[in-house]
Scaffold this motif. Structure first.
Motif, PDB file in Angstrom:
ATOM      1  N   ARG A   1      -7.255 -37.301  20.052  1.00  0.00           N
ATOM      2  CA  ARG A   1      -8.259 -36.528  20.779  1.00  0.00           C
ATOM      3  C   ARG A   1      -8.851 -37.290  21.968  1.00  0.00           C
ATOM      4  N   GLN A   2      -8.601 -38.588  22.015  1.00  0.00           N
ATOM      5  CA  GLN A   2      -9.216 -39.409  23.050  1.00  0.00           C
ATOM      6  C   GLN A   2      -8.255 -39.730  24.192  1.00  0.00           C
ATOM      7  N   ASN A   3      -7.051 -39.153  24.126  1.00  0.00           N
ATOM      8  CA  ASN A   3      -6.120 -39.233  25.262  1.00  0.00           C
ATOM      9  C   ASN A   3      -5.649 -40.657  25.565  1.00  0.00           C
ATOM     10  N   TRP A   4      -5.548 -41.500  24.528  1.00  0.00           N
ATOM     11  CA  TRP A   4      -5.065 -42.870  24.732  1.00  0.00           C
ATOM     12  C   TRP A   4      -3.566 -42.879  25.002  1.00  0.00           C
ATOM     13  N   VAL A   5      -2.813 -42.331  24.049  1.00  0.00           N
ATOM     14  CA  VAL A   5      -1.358 -42.438  24.097  1.00  0.00           C
ATOM     15  C   VAL A   5      -0.739 -41.256  23.346  1.00  0.00           C
ATOM     16  N   LYS A   6       0.411 -40.800  23.851  1.00  0.00           N
ATOM     17  CA  LYS A   6       1.131 -39.696  23.214  1.00  0.00           C
ATOM     18  C   LYS A   6       2.595 -40.098  23.032  1.00  0.00           C
ATOM     19  N   PHE A   7       3.209 -39.574  21.975  1.00  0.00           N
ATOM     20  CA  PHE A   7       4.620 -39.857  21.709  1.00  0.00           C
ATOM     21  C   PHE A   7       5.452 -38.666  22.165  1.00  0.00           C
TER      22      PHE A   7
ATOM     23  N   LYS B   1       3.384 -45.824  15.839  1.00  0.00           N
ATOM     24  CA  LYS B   1       2.871 -44.499  16.185  1.00  0.00           C
ATOM     25  C   LYS B   1       1.423 -44.268  15.745  1.00  0.00           C
ATOM     26  N   SER B   2       0.816 -45.232  15.062  1.00  0.00           N
ATOM     27  CA  SER B   2      -0.493 -44.970  14.464  1.00  0.00           C
ATOM     28  C   SER B   2      -1.542 -44.588  15.504  1.00  0.00           C
ATOM     29  N   LEU B   3      -1.492 -45.215  16.687  1.00  0.00           N
ATOM     30  CA  LEU B   3      -2.482 -44.898  17.715  1.00  0.00           C
ATOM     31  C   LEU B   3      -2.343 -43.470  18.232  1.00  0.00           C
ATOM     32  N   THR B   4      -1.130 -42.934  18.223  1.00  0.00           N
ATOM     33  CA  THR B   4      -0.927 -41.571  18.717  1.00  0.00           C
ATOM     34  C   THR B   4      -1.620 -40.561  17.810  1.00  0.00           C
ATOM     35  N   VAL B   5      -1.818 -40.934  16.551  1.00  0.00           N
ATOM     36  CA  VAL B   5      -2.515 -40.059  15.597  1.00  0.00           C
ATOM     37  C   VAL B   5      -4.007 -40.346  15.617  1.00  0.00           C
ATOM     38  N   GLU B   6      -4.345 -41.635  15.512  1.00  0.00           N
ATOM     39  CA  GLU B   6      -5.745 -42.044  15.412  1.00  0.00           C
ATOM     40  C   GLU B   6      -6.545 -41.699  16.664  1.00  0.00           C
TER      41      GLU B   6
END
Length: 618
Positions: free
Chosen positions: A168-174, A160-165
């Protein structure tokens, strides 16, 4: 009167005698054949008949959902005098995301200079894992394309780290038990579609001129995912765990990607492979090492190709505070990039907002290169496997006039897929001619038809990520070409170098040595094609090591098609019996008398701590 009838009597006698001999011989050979089939007279002269009549040791080995027609009869081969197959045990669950040549613990022993520690560092023979890498509990078959572009099961990539990091850049959401990929990126928060549309105002992305692209430092490969809508195949790469599981996310989405980095070693692609390349805040220090990384991009960029840079230092006047860097430093960096680009014969075509675009000249006759630029020496520019980068510019192929495209002009895709590649017309691939190229295409169209009769799922969305382990001229991938799937065409480093032809057809691929681990995460391919791979490597490394690596990168319930000599496949089948596979050995498409056979295996579904029977979805 008697003397006249004598010849007729003699002729009748001889005819009757001949008939009796023929009937006697027929009876003799009939009885001999019956005696041999009874089990008492099997000899060396009827090995193929024995092969077809013997019963398989395990008659319950049935590959689910495979359609075997009479033309493709199952071949039953008696076991040779070998010991019982070794049963390979599951690895510890901590190895569920094991990447042999990019493991963190080994990487930290190498220098950080030039990202050397992020490059390939494979384990020695004594440290190789000889166990089956497990899937995590709850693993599910990925969503079919195109839904997989936007959704991934959390159980398959539970990070889940990318969903936090990157929130704001709209990469990935959980969301619930899935990840959602909105199509955003650091430099295109409004979405990849809008970003690509802006690029398309300068670059001919939509008409088939651009077919192959390279994304350096790709993140979760949203740019490559949305370029597929324009029928552009993008080879994306990023280092292992620079952001946790980014390449794993890309492949789980059904987007081409490998673990890789611009460091000290050349990229595993031939010269002039890509029609365009891009860096979207990829964090690569383009001006360091006297521009060596831009020189490597130039090596793999086709004459007339495009390079896109969005991110530092472009638009530094707007972002210098956000980037926490001085105006002077950023201005100097951009000027240095402009200088290097000029030395590479790149012409700046566009700069607006966050995006700058350069185009590489089509030949060196229209290039005003500074005299101080060092030109690379050496004839074999395709020899890149573990070769160090150099601070030098790869020369253009020679041309006879200013209008000629260096290396040869390519047709637009899809016409490009089956037209003769320039590297073949110029005689650059040993013993391959235009005629043999067309024959190769006919052969693989025929073989693909046979594969689809054997397994009706080939060509469907069930097999999205496909690999050809010994790609040759790319005939397998060309015959399979469809928006439903993509093929990673691997050219083994010990095979004939044909990767230039693969790229000139508008396909993508990579050099690799199958005695080592592939640069990908576990469970990233749905279908693997292995044409004469084991015959090729029989004197180089162990069969079981290659099979264990194939098992690592194959998804649960994924399929492998082996094509090889019958004795080789018999050894492969014996080993896979200890690897949780269902197998079927089939006749060659031209019939049972051809010594080459086809082995189809399906990996059973099992996870860390559990197992269930293999059931392929319809």
């Amino acid at each position: 009167m008697g003397s006249k009838n004598s010849p007729q009597v003699n002729n009748s006698t001889r005819t009757l005698f001949t008939l009796i001999i023929v009937i006697g011989l027929c009876c003799f050979f009939y009885l001999l054949g019956s005696w041999q089939r009874s089990g008492f007279g099997k000899g060396r002269g009827i090995v193929m008949e024995v092969t077809k009549q013997e019963q398989c040791t395990n008659v319950t080995d049935i590959v689910t959902k495979l359609d075997f027609e009479p033309h493709h009869r199952t071949v039953q081969i008696p076991e040779r005098a070998n010991p019982k197959p070794v049963v390979f045990k599951p690895c510890d669950v901590k190895y569920k995301d094991y990447t042999p040549c990019q493991e963190q613990n080994r990487a930290m022993k190498f220098p950080r200079e030039n990202m050397i520690y992020r490059e390939r560092h494979c384990p020695p023979e004594s440290e190789k894992l000889r166990c089956l890498v497990p899937a995590p509990k709850g693993y599910k078959t990925p969503f079919p394309w195109p839904k997989s572009r936007d959704y991934v099961h959390y159980a398959n990539v539970p990070f889940k780290s990318l969903t936090v990091e990157k929130a704001r850049q709209n990469w990935v959401k959980f969301q619930g038990n899935v990840f959602k990929f909105p199509g955003g990126g650091t430099m295109f928060p409004q979405g990849a579609d809008a970003y690509i549309e802006e690029l398309a105002t300068v670059i001919p992305i939509k008409d088939g001129t651009v077919r192959t692209a390279l994304d350096t430092g790709c993140g979760v490969a949203s740019w490559g995912a949305y370029m597929l809508k324009k029928k552009v195949l993008t080879m994306s790469f990023a280092p292992r765990d620079n952001h946790e599981a980014q390449v794993q996310f890309a492949l789980e989405r059904g987007v081409p990607a490998i673990i890789g980095v611009l460091g000290s070693i050349r990229l595993p692609y031939p010269p002039r492979a890509f029609d365009m390349a891009q860096c979207s805040r990829c964090l690569i220090p383009w001006t360091s090492n006297e521009g060596m990384y831009l020189m490597e991009v130039d090596r793999v960029l086709r004459p007339g190709g495009y390079w896109v840079l969005s991110g530092p230092p472009i638009n530094w006047k707007t972002y210098y505070k956000t980037w926490k860097r001085s105006k002077k430093e950023l201005n100097a960096e951009q000027k240095k990039i402009e200088e290097i680009a000029k030395s590479l014969c790149w012409e700046k075509k566009y700069e607006k907002g966050d995006i700058a675009i350069w185009r590489k000249k089509t030949n060196d006759r229209s290039c005003d290169r500074p005299s101080s630029v060092k030109i690379c020496k050496g004839k074999d520019t395709d020899d890149v496997w573990y070769r160090e980068m150099e601070v030098c510019v790869t020369p253009f192929p020679k041309v006879s006039n200013k209008e000629e495209v260096a290396g040869g002009k390519l047709k637009k895709f899809p016409e490009r897929l089956f037209s003769v590649p320039p590297c073949i017309t110029k005689g650059l691939i040993e013993s391959v001619t235009a005629e043999s190229y067309h024959e190769d295409n006919k052969l693989w169209k025929k073989r693909m038809s046979a594969y689809k009769r054997i397994n009706r799922l080939i060509g469907s969305t069930r097999y999205r990520n496909v690999m050809d382990m010994n790609a040759g001229l790319g005939g397998f991938a060309a015959a399979l070409e469809s928006p439903k799937s993509w093929v990673m065409n691997v050219v083994p480093t010990i095979a004939k170098n044909t990767l230039s032809a693969v790229y000139e057809r508008g396909l993508i691929g990579i050099y690799h040595d199958w005695c080592e681990g592939f640069s990908t995460y576990p469970r990233t391919y749905d279908l693997i094609h292995a044409n004469n791979v084991f015959s090729l490597y029989q004197n180089s490394c162990k069969i079981e090591d290659i099979l264990l690596e194939m098992d690592r990168i194959l998804r649960p319930e994924g399929t492998v098609i082996f094509r090889d000599e019958v004795d080789v496949l018999n050894d492969v089948r014996r080993i896979t019996k200890g690897m949780r596979y269902d197998t079927k050995l089939m006749d060659h498409e031209d019939g049972p008398l051809v010594p080459e056979k086809i082995l189809v295996v399906v990996k059973q579904y099992w996870v860390a701590g559990g197992r269930r029977n293999s059931t392929l979805p319809s």
